[in-house]
Design a protein around this motif. Structure first.
Motif, PDB file in Angstrom:
ATOM      1  N   VAL A 251      19.302  16.219   4.349  1.00  0.00           N
ATOM      2  CA  VAL A 251      19.231  14.659   4.095  1.00  0.00           C
ATOM      3  C   VAL A 251      19.785  13.703   5.070  1.00  0.00           C
ATOM      4  N   LYS A 252      21.197  14.163   5.457  1.00  0.00           N
ATOM      5  CA  LYS A 252      21.866  13.400   6.423  1.00  0.00           C
ATOM      6  C   LYS A 252      21.181  13.780   7.856  1.00  0.00           C
ATOM      7  N   ASP A 253      20.706  14.874   8.222  1.00  0.00           N
ATOM      8  CA  ASP A 253      20.249  15.083   9.418  1.00  0.00           C
ATOM      9  C   ASP A 253      18.859  14.280   9.590  1.00  0.00           C
ATOM     10  N   LEU A 254      18.301  14.170   8.456  1.00  0.00           N
ATOM     11  CA  LEU A 254      16.738  13.402   8.514  1.00  0.00           C
ATOM     12  C   LEU A 254      16.937  11.832   8.397  1.00  0.00           C
ATOM     13  N   SER A 255      18.160  11.343   8.500  1.00  0.00           N
ATOM     14  CA  SER A 255      18.377   9.957   8.362  1.00  0.00           C
ATOM     15  C   SER A 255      18.266   9.179   6.982  1.00  0.00           C
TER      16      SER A 255
ATOM     17  N   GLU B 228       8.178  18.428   7.706  1.00  0.00           N
ATOM     18  CA  GLU B 228       9.820  18.682   7.902  1.00  0.00           C
ATOM     19  C   GLU B 228      10.510  18.373   6.442  1.00  0.00           C
ATOM     20  N   VAL B 229      10.387  17.014   6.407  1.00  0.00           N
ATOM     21  CA  VAL B 229      10.989  16.353   5.244  1.00  0.00           C
ATOM     22  C   VAL B 229      10.750  17.150   3.928  1.00  0.00           C
ATOM     23  N   GLU B 230       9.462  17.161   3.784  1.00  0.00           N
ATOM     24  CA  GLU B 230       8.867  18.098   2.431  1.00  0.00           C
ATOM     25  C   GLU B 230       9.484  19.454   2.466  1.00  0.00           C
ATOM     26  N   GLU B 231       9.529  20.211   3.311  1.00  0.00           N
ATOM     27  CA  GLU B 231      10.293  21.448   3.525  1.00  0.00           C
ATOM     28  C   GLU B 231      11.788  21.457   3.300  1.00  0.00           C
ATOM     29  N   LYS B 232      12.738  20.671   3.973  1.00  0.00           N
ATOM     30  CA  LYS B 232      13.924  20.671   3.903  1.00  0.00           C
ATOM     31  C   LYS B 232      14.691  20.002   2.782  1.00  0.00           C
ATOM     32  N   VAL B 233      14.130  18.997   2.128  1.00  0.00           N
ATOM     33  CA  VAL B 233      14.624  18.153   1.102  1.00  0.00           C
ATOM     34  C   VAL B 233      14.285  19.110  -0.025  1.00  0.00           C
ATOM     35  N   ILE B 234      15.416  19.397  -0.791  1.00  0.00           N
ATOM     36  CA  ILE B 234      15.348  20.355  -2.218  1.00  0.00           C
ATOM     37  C   ILE B 234      15.622  19.396  -3.097  1.00  0.00           C
TER      38      ILE B 234
ATOM     39  N   GLU C 152       0.967  -1.095   0.093  1.00  0.00           N
ATOM     40  CA  GLU C 152       0.005  -0.131  -0.089  1.00  0.00           C
ATOM     41  C   GLU C 152       0.791   1.323  -0.133  1.00  0.00           C
ATOM     42  N   GLY C 153       0.811   1.983  -0.980  1.00  0.00           N
ATOM     43  CA  GLY C 153       1.544   3.345  -1.085  1.00  0.00           C
ATOM     44  C   GLY C 153       0.792   4.715  -1.001  1.00  0.00           C
ATOM     45  N   PHE C 154       1.717   5.485  -0.613  1.00  0.00           N
ATOM     46  CA  PHE C 154       1.171   7.041  -0.710  1.00  0.00           C
ATOM     47  C   PHE C 154       2.216   7.844  -1.175  1.00  0.00           C
ATOM     48  N   TRP C 155       2.052   8.406  -2.468  1.00  0.00           N
ATOM     49  CA  TRP C 155       2.874   9.363  -3.017  1.00  0.00           C
ATOM     50  C   TRP C 155       2.503  10.782  -3.186  1.00  0.00           C
ATOM     51  N   TRP C 156       3.356  11.501  -3.234  1.00  0.00           N
ATOM     52  CA  TRP C 156       3.312  13.172  -3.388  1.00  0.00           C
ATOM     53  C   TRP C 156       4.480  13.914  -3.768  1.00  0.00           C
ATOM     54  N   ALA C 157       4.186  15.150  -4.302  1.00  0.00           N
ATOM     55  CA  ALA C 157       5.206  15.882  -4.969  1.00  0.00           C
ATOM     56  C   ALA C 157       5.195  17.288  -4.504  1.00  0.00           C
ATOM     57  N   LYS C 158       6.247  17.843  -4.176  1.00  0.00           N
ATOM     58  CA  LYS C 158       6.348  19.127  -3.777  1.00  0.00           C
ATOM     59  C   LYS C 158       6.292  19.996  -5.062  1.00  0.00           C
ATOM     60  N   ASN C 159       6.681  19.531  -6.060  1.00  0.00           N
ATOM     61  CA  ASN C 159       6.937  20.350  -7.243  1.00  0.00           C
ATOM     62  C   ASN C 159       6.341  19.263  -8.451  1.00  0.00           C
ATOM     63  N   ARG C 160       5.262  19.763  -9.022  1.00  0.00           N
ATOM     64  CA  ARG C 160       4.582  18.652 -10.001  1.00  0.00           C
ATOM     65  C   ARG C 160       5.539  18.736 -11.400  1.00  0.00           C
ATOM     66  N   ASN C 161       6.402  19.771 -11.644  1.00  0.00           N
ATOM     67  CA  ASN C 161       7.115  19.657 -13.010  1.00  0.00           C
ATOM     68  C   ASN C 161       8.520  19.087 -12.582  1.00  0.00           C
ATOM     69  N   HIS C 162       8.776  18.709 -11.293  1.00  0.00           N
ATOM     70  CA  HIS C 162      10.125  17.931 -10.997  1.00  0.00           C
ATOM     71  C   HIS C 162       9.949  16.262 -10.961  1.00  0.00           C
ATOM     72  N   ALA C 163      11.244  15.724 -11.607  1.00  0.00           N
ATOM     73  CA  ALA C 163      10.879  14.315 -11.677  1.00  0.00           C
ATOM     74  C   ALA C 163      11.016  13.712 -10.343  1.00  0.00           C
ATOM     75  N   CYS C 164      11.409  14.378  -9.251  1.00  0.00           N
ATOM     76  CA  CYS C 164      11.602  13.564  -7.871  1.00  0.00           C
ATOM     77  C   CYS C 164      10.319  13.682  -7.213  1.00  0.00           C
ATOM     78  N   TYR C 165      10.016  12.666  -6.587  1.00  0.00           N
ATOM     79  CA  TYR C 165       8.788  12.857  -5.417  1.00  0.00           C
ATOM     80  C   TYR C 165       8.957  12.088  -4.221  1.00  0.00           C
ATOM     81  N   PHE C 166       8.097  12.165  -3.172  1.00  0.00           N
ATOM     82  CA  PHE C 166       8.226  11.416  -2.101  1.00  0.00           C
ATOM     83  C   PHE C 166       7.247  10.143  -2.245  1.00  0.00           C
ATOM     84  N   GLN C 167       7.693   8.896  -1.742  1.00  0.00           N
ATOM     85  CA  GLN C 167       6.638   7.878  -1.758  1.00  0.00           C
ATOM     86  C   GLN C 167       6.930   6.985  -0.442  1.00  0.00           C
ATOM     87  N   LEU C 168       5.696   6.894   0.024  1.00  0.00           N
ATOM     88  CA  LEU C 168       5.517   5.884   1.317  1.00  0.00           C
ATOM     89  C   LEU C 168       5.449   4.509   1.153  1.00  0.00           C
TER      90      LEU C 168
END
Length: 406
Positions: free
Chosen positions: A353-357, A398-404, A303-319
């Motif tokens: 990225v390092k601080d957030l492990s 916090e992850v969404e805000e700090k990871v660029i 079961e996954g959950f995915w979201w993008a902080k920027n729809r135009n970027h190729a990177c996104y987050f996924q749980l």
């Protein structure tokens, strides 16, 4: 008002109203003690998802080592969700196909006809409420119901209700599946062709949860969801309906709802697919972003959950259930390896990225979507292994805000 005090716990029940039961009053490790009416108690074991036989709550407390329960009171959900060996199951636990749902919808709708008032006035009124709520979804007012016809599998449509000479209510019933292949548009067109003088009121009836209903909206179907039906049926139950078919169906819907709510009290290690979906549903609203659903893969899926902080970027987050991934989309096979390595290098340069492990995945692989980095401890939990929702959402923000993603 009756007042009872549980010995050694300081718990006081201030009302004798039966609707207030059950209540969680004590916990002990993986066990919860639920208090029912007439001083009956039942022990619930979380990891087993089992409610044990009832006995006087004081006899249970005397077994010792119980603590006063201070968490969220989710006893009603537990009571609906847990296995109870000493109680019969709902009919609709055995008959789970969409055809059985269609049969219930037709059976229920028929009670809105005039003859329903004579046979069972309370059930008649509840069936009228059901029709009224579906009409309201389309901004329509239910007229006086003089006749109602039910047709199952009308050119593939699950249920067609013909109300008077005025309306055609199309109900496409999706228990666990979703719409596909423009079927909703085809059903609407077929009904309009067969009944050109009737007002079409298309309804998308869904018992399970899904991430969004954009395709339904596009096709002109109004979602009528599990919570809508539970609300209608509960009004009927409060009014005094005693029909066993009606109550069995309500019981089944409440069991399904409780499954989605189970993330609130089950340890994360005991979560089911429904638990994850309920949790993702909450995240979607708290983050005001994202989609969720089952993701199939060679390892068996998740079961996954995915979201993008920027729809135009190729990177996104996924749980991916218990792990948080940073993903990269690259459809060109010739560019995948280079894109993966460059993205990993850019992320590695970020202190956040390092601080957030975040870590490198165990086996980096190329593909249309690639896992670049993972975090295996994003779920914040309480001492009993249940999720700390507020802390988890805070971390994800916090992850969404700090990871660029550059």
């Amino acid at each position: 008002m009756e007042k009872r005090t549980c010995p050694d716990l300081g718990y006081a029940e201030q009302t004798a109203d039966r609707t207030a039961y059950p209540q969680v009053i004590a916990d002990r490790g993986d066990a919860l003690l639920l208090l029912y009416s007439h001083d009956q108690g039942r022990v619930y074991i979380k990891n087993e998802n089992k409610l044990y036989a009832a006995m006087h709550y004081e006899a249970i407390l005397k077994s010792g080592y119980w603590n006063e329960y201070r968490g969220e009171n989710v006893a009603a959900w537990i009571n609906a969700y847990a296995e109870k060996a000493d109680e019969p199951k709902s009919l609709f636990q055995f008959v789970t196909s969409e055809l059985s749902q269609d049969a219930f919808l037709c059976w229920f709708a028929q009670w809105a006809a005039p003859y329903g008032k004579t046979a069972d006035e309370v059930l008649h009124k509840c069936a009228l409420l059901f029709l009224e709520r579906m009409f309201k979804k389309h901004g329509e007012v239910l007229p006086e119901v003089k006749s109602i016809g039910m047709i199952q599998q009308f050119q593939g449509l699950d249920v067609l209700l013909l109300v008077n000479d005025h309306a055609a209510v199309l109900i496409e019933d999706k228990t666990n599946t979703s719409d596909h292949s423009d079927q909703l548009a085809r059903y609407l067109e077929a009904v309009q062709k067969a009944y050109p003088h009737r007002k079409p009121l298309p309804i998308y009836y869904k018992l399970a949860s899904q991430s969004h209903y954009r395709s339904c909206d596009k096709a002109g179907y109004a979602p009528f969801l599990r919570e809508d039906m539970i609300d209608v049926l509960n009004e009927g139950k409060r009014a005094g309906i005693t029909n066993h078919i009606f109550l069995d169906y309500l019981k089944r819907l409440e069991e399904i709802e409780a499954g989605y709510q189970s993330y609130r009290w089950l340890p994360v290690s005991a979560w089911t697919s429904s638990s994850w979906q309920g949790f993702y549903w909450l995240l979607q609203r708290k983050l005001q972003n994202g989609n969720w659903g089952y993701v199939a893969n060679m390892a068996g899926g998740f079961e996954g959950f995915w979201w993008a902080k920027n729809r135009n970027h190729a990177c996104y987050f996924q749980l991916e259930q218990s792990r948080l991934c940073i993903k990269l989309a690259e459809p060109d096979p010739l560019r995948q390896r280079e894109a993966r390595m460059k993205t990993f290098a850019r992320l590695l340069e970020q202190p956040a990225v390092k601080d957030l492990s975040f870590e490198k995945p165990g086996r980096p692989q190329n593909g249309k979507t690639m896992t670049i980095m993972v975090k295996n401890d994003y779920l914040q939990t309480n001492e009993d292994g249940t999720v700390n929702v507020e802390a988890t959402i805070h971390l994800l923000k916090e992850v969404e805000e700090k990871v660029i993603f550059s």
